[in-house]
Design a protein around this motif. Sequence first.
Motif, short mmCIF file in Angstrom:
data_model
loop_
_atom_site.label_atom_id
_atom_site.label_comp_id
_atom_site.label_asym_id
_atom_site.label_seq_id
_atom_site.Cartn_x
_atom_site.Cartn_y
_atom_site.Cartn_z
N GLU A 193 -47.17 7.73 1.71
CA GLU A 193 -48.43 7.08 2.02
C GLU A 193 -49.54 8.11 2.25
O GLU A 193 -50.72 7.86 1.93
CB GLU A 193 -48.26 6.20 3.26
CG GLU A 193 -49.45 5.32 3.60
CD GLU A 193 -49.60 4.13 2.66
OE1 GLU A 193 -50.61 3.42 2.78
OE2 GLU A 193 -48.71 3.93 1.80
N LEU A 194 -49.17 9.27 2.78
CA LEU A 194 -50.16 10.30 3.05
C LEU A 194 -50.69 10.94 1.77
O LEU A 194 -51.68 11.68 1.82
CB LEU A 194 -49.56 11.38 3.95
CG LEU A 194 -49.21 10.97 5.38
CD1 LEU A 194 -48.63 12.14 6.16
CD2 LEU A 194 -50.42 10.39 6.11
N ASP B 285 -48.41 3.44 8.57
CA ASP B 285 -49.18 4.50 9.21
C ASP B 285 -48.33 5.17 10.28
O ASP B 285 -47.15 4.85 10.45
CB ASP B 285 -50.49 3.96 9.79
CG ASP B 285 -50.26 2.81 10.75
OD1 ASP B 285 -49.09 2.55 11.10
OD2 ASP B 285 -51.23 2.16 11.16
N GLU C 189 -49.04 17.73 2.32
CA GLU C 189 -48.37 16.44 2.23
C GLU C 189 -47.20 16.49 1.24
O GLU C 189 -46.13 15.94 1.49
CB GLU C 189 -49.37 15.36 1.81
CG GLU C 189 -50.38 14.99 2.87
CD GLU C 189 -51.47 16.05 3.05
OE1 GLU C 189 -51.52 16.99 2.22
OE2 GLU C 189 -52.23 15.96 4.02
N LYS D 65 -57.84 8.64 2.02
CA LYS D 65 -58.26 7.81 3.13
C LYS D 65 -59.49 7.01 2.73
O LYS D 65 -60.50 7.58 2.32
CB LYS D 65 -58.60 8.68 4.34
CG LYS D 65 -57.41 9.37 4.99
CD LYS D 65 -57.85 10.16 6.21
CE LYS D 65 -56.67 10.85 6.89
NZ LYS D 65 -57.10 11.65 8.06
N LYS E 37 -52.02 9.24 -0.52
CA LYS E 37 -53.15 8.41 -0.92
C LYS E 37 -54.43 8.92 -0.24
O LYS E 37 -54.37 9.52 0.83
CB LYS E 37 -52.91 6.96 -0.51
CG LYS E 37 -51.69 6.32 -1.16
CD LYS E 37 -51.53 4.89 -0.66
CE LYS E 37 -50.30 4.23 -1.26
NZ LYS E 37 -50.11 2.84 -0.72
N GLN F 268 -54.90 5.12 2.38
CA GLN F 268 -53.85 5.66 3.23
C GLN F 268 -53.77 4.86 4.53
O GLN F 268 -54.77 4.64 5.20
CB GLN F 268 -54.16 7.14 3.53
CG GLN F 268 -53.13 7.84 4.37
CD GLN F 268 -53.55 9.25 4.70
OE1 GLN F 268 -53.65 9.64 5.86
NE2 GLN F 268 -53.86 10.05 3.67
#
Length: 484
Positions: free
Chosen positions: A322-323, A150, A371, A327, A325, A145
């Motif tokens: 993207e969130l 970002d 999310e 971290k 994914k 992520q």
Amino acid sequence: MAFKRVLIVLVLILLSVKMSFAQDPVVRKKVDSGKVFSLEDLQQMVFRYHPVIKQAALLSESARAKVLQSLGYFDPALKAGFSRKLFGDTEYYNKWNSELKIPLWLAGADLKLGYDRNVGNYINPENRTGQQGLSAIGLSIPLGQGLIIDARRSTLRQSKIMVEYAEADQLKQINGVWYGIVKDYWNWYYAHKQFGLVNEGLDLAQRRFKALSAQTLIGDKPVIDSVEAYITVQERMIQKEKTAIELQNARLILSNHLWNNEGNPLELPVEAIPQNTTLAIGRPNPMLLDTLLGQAANQHPELLKLRSKGEQLAIEKSYRQELLKPKLNLIGNLISNRTGFKSNVPENYDFNWSNYKFGIEFAFPLFLRSERGKLREVKIKQLELDYDIKQFGREIRNNVIASYNDLSAYAAQHAVQVKSIENQQILVNGENQKFSLGESTLFLINSRETKLIDMKIKQESMVASYQKTLAELYYKAGTREIMN
């Protein structure tokens, strides 16, 4: 009979004197000798000094300020901390920690430069550095992520798009202000023309009354004709007073838009007169409609705002995706005892692949409900926006066509009105000739003359409506007519 004749003469003299005071030659002289204040002159003053126009220009400046704020997320940050404990001649600890963090655009990584010096009797062995301290250089890279986009890159991209949104909103506000000003200008034009025509009618009635009064005194015309003529004078005097107030109010309303370079309000002078555009009335060119329709489809401020919002939502969607994914952050630092470029440091304590700090961070919510919910919300907003673009596009196109049709109708009506006025003038002239021969009446002359004046006033109303509709046509197309 002699007494009656003297009484009639006195009445006619009094009426003539009263009529001369109602002439108001000063006002008419000012109107006739005034200076033309054209729409081009108004445009120059408005776009230079109008406070609302200046205020609209602040929208894009505010948006650029937000871009500058977003760039702050990429500013290097320096932080440092020092702490020391000394008690009973014993140094418990002496800590100095400093770090320079430089955010990078590529891959959302952070470049870090640091220096730590932790000494003392009670320092945790894993943090003890020795008297020279340790220098470090490394990277923090998100492999999951945040690799593609970002929060800080999303904010910056959206703020840049907001500049386009603000510029479109600025154009919309300026066009709206100018459209309202143009309508006020043509309202003033109509009030001025109406006052002038009523004044001309009053002059005709007064001259006719004087002529009939003279003929009455010598016995060529009956007294009743003079009385009827003066009634017409009185009616037109009342109409003149009414139109004078309307002209004054129209002048005041137009003065709302006049400012000087120091920001002080100005008043439109009484002697100012509007431009004469009667000869410019004609059927609009069909090419104008095609041009404005194409411009509206591509550059209408409302559509530009919606499209900018669509670009903003597209970035938001990428960020929300993207969130989803996990971290996964990789942190690596090379460390050394080196405190300067010219320091002599043994090779096994200098920067090399054997001296490093390394770490991995991992986090992943199991259900991703927050999310997924936010991503779904963004997709719904995109669908709503698509519907808005389609609906607004259709409404804008139809509004432009409707205004063009109104413009064509006013042009056609004006052409017919011009011919009608010419014919009515022939009737008035003929009626005057018949009256001089004793074959007509004053009532018919006044009726035909009053109708002629009304027709001329209606013609000027058509001119004003045509010009306001022309301004509306450009406004509905999302632009404005440029005066040359």
